[in-house]
Design an enzyme around this catalytic site. Structure first.
Site, mmCIF file in Angstrom:
data_model
loop_
_atom_site.group_PDB
_atom_site.id
_atom_site.type_symbol
_atom_site.label_atom_id
_atom_site.label_comp_id
_atom_site.label_asym_id
_atom_site.label_seq_id
_atom_site.Cartn_x
_atom_site.Cartn_y
_atom_site.Cartn_z
ATOM 1 N N THR A 149 -23.822 59.532 67.301
ATOM 2 C CA THR A 149 -24.080 58.682 68.467
ATOM 3 C C THR A 149 -22.825 58.300 69.242
ATOM 4 O O THR A 149 -22.881 57.436 70.123
ATOM 5 C CB THR A 149 -24.777 57.389 67.996
ATOM 6 O OG1 THR A 149 -23.940 56.737 67.028
ATOM 7 C CG2 THR A 149 -26.121 57.685 67.360
ATOM 8 N N GLU A 150 -21.699 58.926 68.944
ATOM 9 C CA GLU A 150 -20.424 58.500 69.547
ATOM 10 C C GLU A 150 -20.447 58.488 71.070
ATOM 11 O O GLU A 150 -19.905 57.575 71.697
ATOM 12 C CB GLU A 150 -19.283 59.398 69.052
ATOM 13 C CG GLU A 150 -18.764 59.073 67.669
ATOM 14 C CD GLU A 150 -19.598 59.700 66.559
ATOM 15 O OE1 GLU A 150 -19.135 59.683 65.411
ATOM 16 O OE2 GLU A 150 -20.717 60.192 66.829
ATOM 17 N N LEU A 151 -21.039 59.522 71.677
ATOM 18 C CA LEU A 151 -20.989 59.607 73.138
ATOM 19 C C LEU A 151 -21.763 58.472 73.806
ATOM 20 O O LEU A 151 -21.492 58.146 74.977
ATOM 21 C CB LEU A 151 -21.522 60.959 73.608
ATOM 22 C CG LEU A 151 -20.602 62.162 73.376
ATOM 23 C CD1 LEU A 151 -21.228 63.435 73.938
ATOM 24 C CD2 LEU A 151 -19.228 61.934 74.012
#
Length: 246
Positions: free
Chosen positions: A124-126
């Site tokens: 989920t980093e982006l």
């Protein structure tokens, strides 16, 4: 200690026990590297979490509190921790006792086999505006293949249960109360294989990914660090922390 080590016969069980989300920060990353080194005397390794979470990824509160200087200290340690698991010559089995998201999903991907007991998996980093360190992307590429990387990384979606299994994010299911015992059983079976041939075969399979990391990390990591340190990224982290984590 943020990472504990227990022995189940010849299997070393590493348990992430670090705050509410079993998150990755400078302390837990350093400790994970040390614990993996300690566990190399075992025949196999199981990596699991505490409570209802395997690992919720990077400790964004620490980034919000520490700012750009903390980012510069943390990012190399994050890659080192992921690579310690990925490069461990022993069989490493993930017992997914709960959510494995962001860096936690990468940590699960660094293992050789994933047993899903509960929770969701996703990178989920982006969604927070943070790019992936090269080591993380290569670990994901090794586990799931290049063609699946866009759907995994661009959307930031998480999947659980049958959908996670259907997407290949985990290798097998287990009842939540049995996920650790099943992971230990798998690790025991893999640990019974001849140690040196197993280690060599594992190194052969992962060699292209290690080579890409070694070749490009020195040029890519500074770009990733610059983006994590940017005012925009730090503001996005602060906004997320204030809305979700405070």
């Amino acid at each position: 200690m943020p990472i504990t080590l227990d022995s189940h016969r010849d299997v070393a069980v590493l348990r992430i026990d670090h705050g509410r989300g079993n998150t990755l920060d400078t302390d837990s990353c350093r400790e994970l590297v040390r614990r993996v080194e300690d566990a190399e005397q075992a025949r196999a390794v199981v990596l699991t979490g505490t409570g209802g979470i395997f690992c919720a990824g990077v400790d964004l509160k620490r980034i919000d509190d520490g700012g750009a200087s903390y980012v510069s200290e943390f990012l190399p340690l994050l890659s080192d921790a992921l690579l310690a698991v990925f490069g461990c010559p022993r069989p490493v089995v993930a017992a997914l006792n709960g959510h494995a998201v962001a860096g936690g999903a990468v940590l699960a991907a660094a293992c050789d086999h994933r047993v899903l007991g509960a929770g969701t998996i996703g990178v989920t980093e982006l969604l927070v505006g943070l790019p992936f360190p090269l080591a993380a992307l290569e670990i994901l590429r090794c586990a799931y293949g290049t063609t699946r990387l866009p759907s995994l990384t661009y959307t930031g979606e998480t999947w659980g249960g049958e959908e996670a299994l259907a997407r290949g994010l985990a290798d097998e299911p287990a009842p939540p109360e049995e996920v650790l015992s099943r992971a230990i059983a798998v690790a025991t079976r893999l640990g019974d294989l001849p140690a040196e041939p197993f280690a060599h075969t594992k190194a052969q399979l992962r060699q292209p990914f290690h080579e890409r990391i070694a070749e490009y990390r020195h040029s890519d990591d500074p770009r990733v660090e610059r983006m994590w340190r940017s005012a925009e990224a730090l503001a996005a982290v602060k906004s997320y922390v204030d809305k979700v984590l405070r």
